[in-house]
Scaffold this active site. Structure first.
Site, short mmCIF file in Angstrom:
data_model
loop_
_atom_site.label_atom_id
_atom_site.label_comp_id
_atom_site.label_asym_id
_atom_site.label_seq_id
_atom_site.Cartn_x
_atom_site.Cartn_y
_atom_site.Cartn_z
N ASP A 37 42.44 55.52 66.96
CA ASP A 37 43.67 54.85 67.38
C ASP A 37 44.06 53.88 66.27
O ASP A 37 43.40 52.85 66.08
CB ASP A 37 43.44 54.11 68.69
CG ASP A 37 44.69 53.44 69.22
OD1 ASP A 37 45.70 53.38 68.48
OD2 ASP A 37 44.67 52.97 70.37
N ASN A 80 50.49 60.77 58.21
CA ASN A 80 51.54 61.39 59.01
C ASN A 80 51.69 60.80 60.41
O ASN A 80 52.68 61.05 61.09
CB ASN A 80 51.25 62.89 59.11
CG ASN A 80 52.11 63.60 60.12
OD1 ASN A 80 53.31 63.78 59.90
ND2 ASN A 80 51.53 63.98 61.25
N SER A 123 60.77 58.92 56.59
CA SER A 123 61.99 59.36 57.27
C SER A 123 63.22 58.86 56.51
O SER A 123 63.15 57.87 55.77
CB SER A 123 62.00 58.80 58.69
OG SER A 123 63.28 58.90 59.29
N TYR A 174 61.47 51.18 64.32
CA TYR A 174 60.97 52.35 63.59
C TYR A 174 61.47 52.34 62.15
O TYR A 174 60.71 52.57 61.20
CB TYR A 174 61.44 53.61 64.31
CG TYR A 174 61.02 54.91 63.68
CD1 TYR A 174 59.74 55.43 63.88
CD2 TYR A 174 61.90 55.64 62.88
CE1 TYR A 174 59.35 56.63 63.30
CE2 TYR A 174 61.52 56.83 62.29
CZ TYR A 174 60.25 57.32 62.51
OH TYR A 174 59.86 58.51 61.94
N SER A 175 62.76 52.06 61.97
CA SER A 175 63.35 52.01 60.64
C SER A 175 62.69 50.94 59.79
O SER A 175 62.43 51.15 58.60
CB SER A 175 64.86 51.75 60.74
OG SER A 175 65.47 51.74 59.47
N LYS A 233 59.50 52.22 58.34
CA LYS A 233 59.69 53.24 57.30
C LYS A 233 60.21 52.61 56.00
O LYS A 233 59.85 53.05 54.90
CB LYS A 233 60.64 54.33 57.79
CG LYS A 233 60.08 55.13 58.97
CD LYS A 233 58.74 55.77 58.64
CE LYS A 233 58.21 56.62 59.77
NZ LYS A 233 56.91 57.25 59.45
N THR A 292 60.42 68.68 66.76
CA THR A 292 59.24 68.45 67.60
C THR A 292 59.70 68.09 69.01
O THR A 292 60.81 67.59 69.20
CB THR A 292 58.38 67.31 67.04
OG1 THR A 292 59.13 66.09 67.05
CG2 THR A 292 57.94 67.61 65.61
N ALA A 296 58.79 65.70 70.96
CA ALA A 296 59.02 64.27 71.12
C ALA A 296 60.36 63.85 70.53
O ALA A 296 61.12 63.08 71.15
CB ALA A 296 57.88 63.48 70.47
#
EC number: 1.1.1.-
Length: 287
Positions: A92, A119, A170, A183-184, A187, A220, A222
């Site tokens: 994890d 990944n 991404s 999230y951005s 990345k 995917t 998700a």
């Protein structure tokens, strides 16, 4: 008369076609036979597909993800596809102690590493910013700090073997997009850290390549579930994305854009950022 935006888009497209014409693909699957690979996020999606490709090429693989039962199934399939060796270790990555443990396991079982393929991602809602700072801290640990820790732990063995770090990122780490605030951020952090580290490794003459993989929407389960009804962009196949990542890493590319047209889109954004055009690809029907 063509508007300036249209001219730039046309020029970017023409440049992409020209580069594609002169670029020669030198990938040879045989070069991955016996390659020692540590692959994170290997239980589903792009990571699972990468595991199967590496297995087909005859690599030696250590798989890691959170779900042990799923890892066992992926390992079994990899062995049937032709992998020379396959091991797995549940981990994890929200725990700061896990990266060192995973790298040590991989080195002990494979005798070293040729490829570190980063990944894994943490689950994040596809929605407007709701003020959840704690989730952002957690996501930074999973999506960014664990990548840094894994790469740091693996660098000594990668340097001995002239190895490669492959970072799956991404387009949201190149172009800020709606619904992806936390999230951005993770990345963009990956892009900054690994692009800077690449410079330093070159300056120190340490023969470790870093390939940053900039992906668009991938089909995917998700990703499709989260973006359904919110994004007007076609999703690309996970298996093809996985193969493109592997080829890019083997070629020691600095950056890989998949699908290919993301590169001129990014170039266009750098030259002429237009938030309205970007927002037109998203559906916002909230308050």
């Amino acid at each position: 008369m063509m508007k300036p935006f249209g001219k730039v888009l046309c020029a970017a497209g023409s440049l992409a076609v020209l580069l594609a014409f002169f670029w020669r693909d030198t990938f040879q699957p045989e070069q991955l036979s016996g390659a020692r690979v540590l692959l994170t996020g290997a239980s589903a999606g792009i990571g699972e597909q990468m595991a199967y490709h590496y297995a087909t090429f005859g690599a030696e693989i250590v798989l890691t993800a959170r779900r042990e039962a799923v890892l066992q199934e992926v390992m079994k399939k990899c062995l049937t596809l032709g992998a020379k060796k396959v091991f797995y270790i549940p981990a994890d990555m929200s725990s700061p102690s896990e990266p060192d443990r995973v790298v040590q396991f991989a080195v002990q079982n494979l005798g070293g590493l040729d490829y570190l393929v980063l990944n894994h991602i943490g689950v994040s809602p596809f929605q407007m910013w709701g003020g959840d700072v704690e989730h952002t801290r957690w996501l930074m640990q999973v999506n960014f700090f664990s990548y840094v820790a894994l790469a740091t732990a693996a660098l000594p063995t990668l340097e001995k073997n002239h190895g490669s770090v492959v970072v799956v990122s991404s387009l949201t780490g190149k172009i800020p997009t709606p619904f992806t605030t936390s999230y951005s951020a993770t990345k963009f952090a990956l892009d900054g850290f690994f692009s800077s580290l690449r410079h330093e490794l070159t300056m120190q003459k340490r023969n470790v390549s870093i390939t940053l993989c900039i992906l668009g929407l991938i089909d995917t389960d998700a990703a499709l579930e989260k973006t359904r009804g919110k994004v007007f962009i076609a999703a690309s196949p996970a298996a093809e994305a996985a193969l493109a990542i592997i080829r890019g890493g083997a070629a020691r590319l600095r950056e890989l854009f998949y699908p290919w047209w993301l590169q001129p889109v990014h170039g266009l954004w750098v030259l002429l950022p237009n938030p309205r055009v970007l927002q037109s690809f998203y559906n916002y029907s909230g308050p």
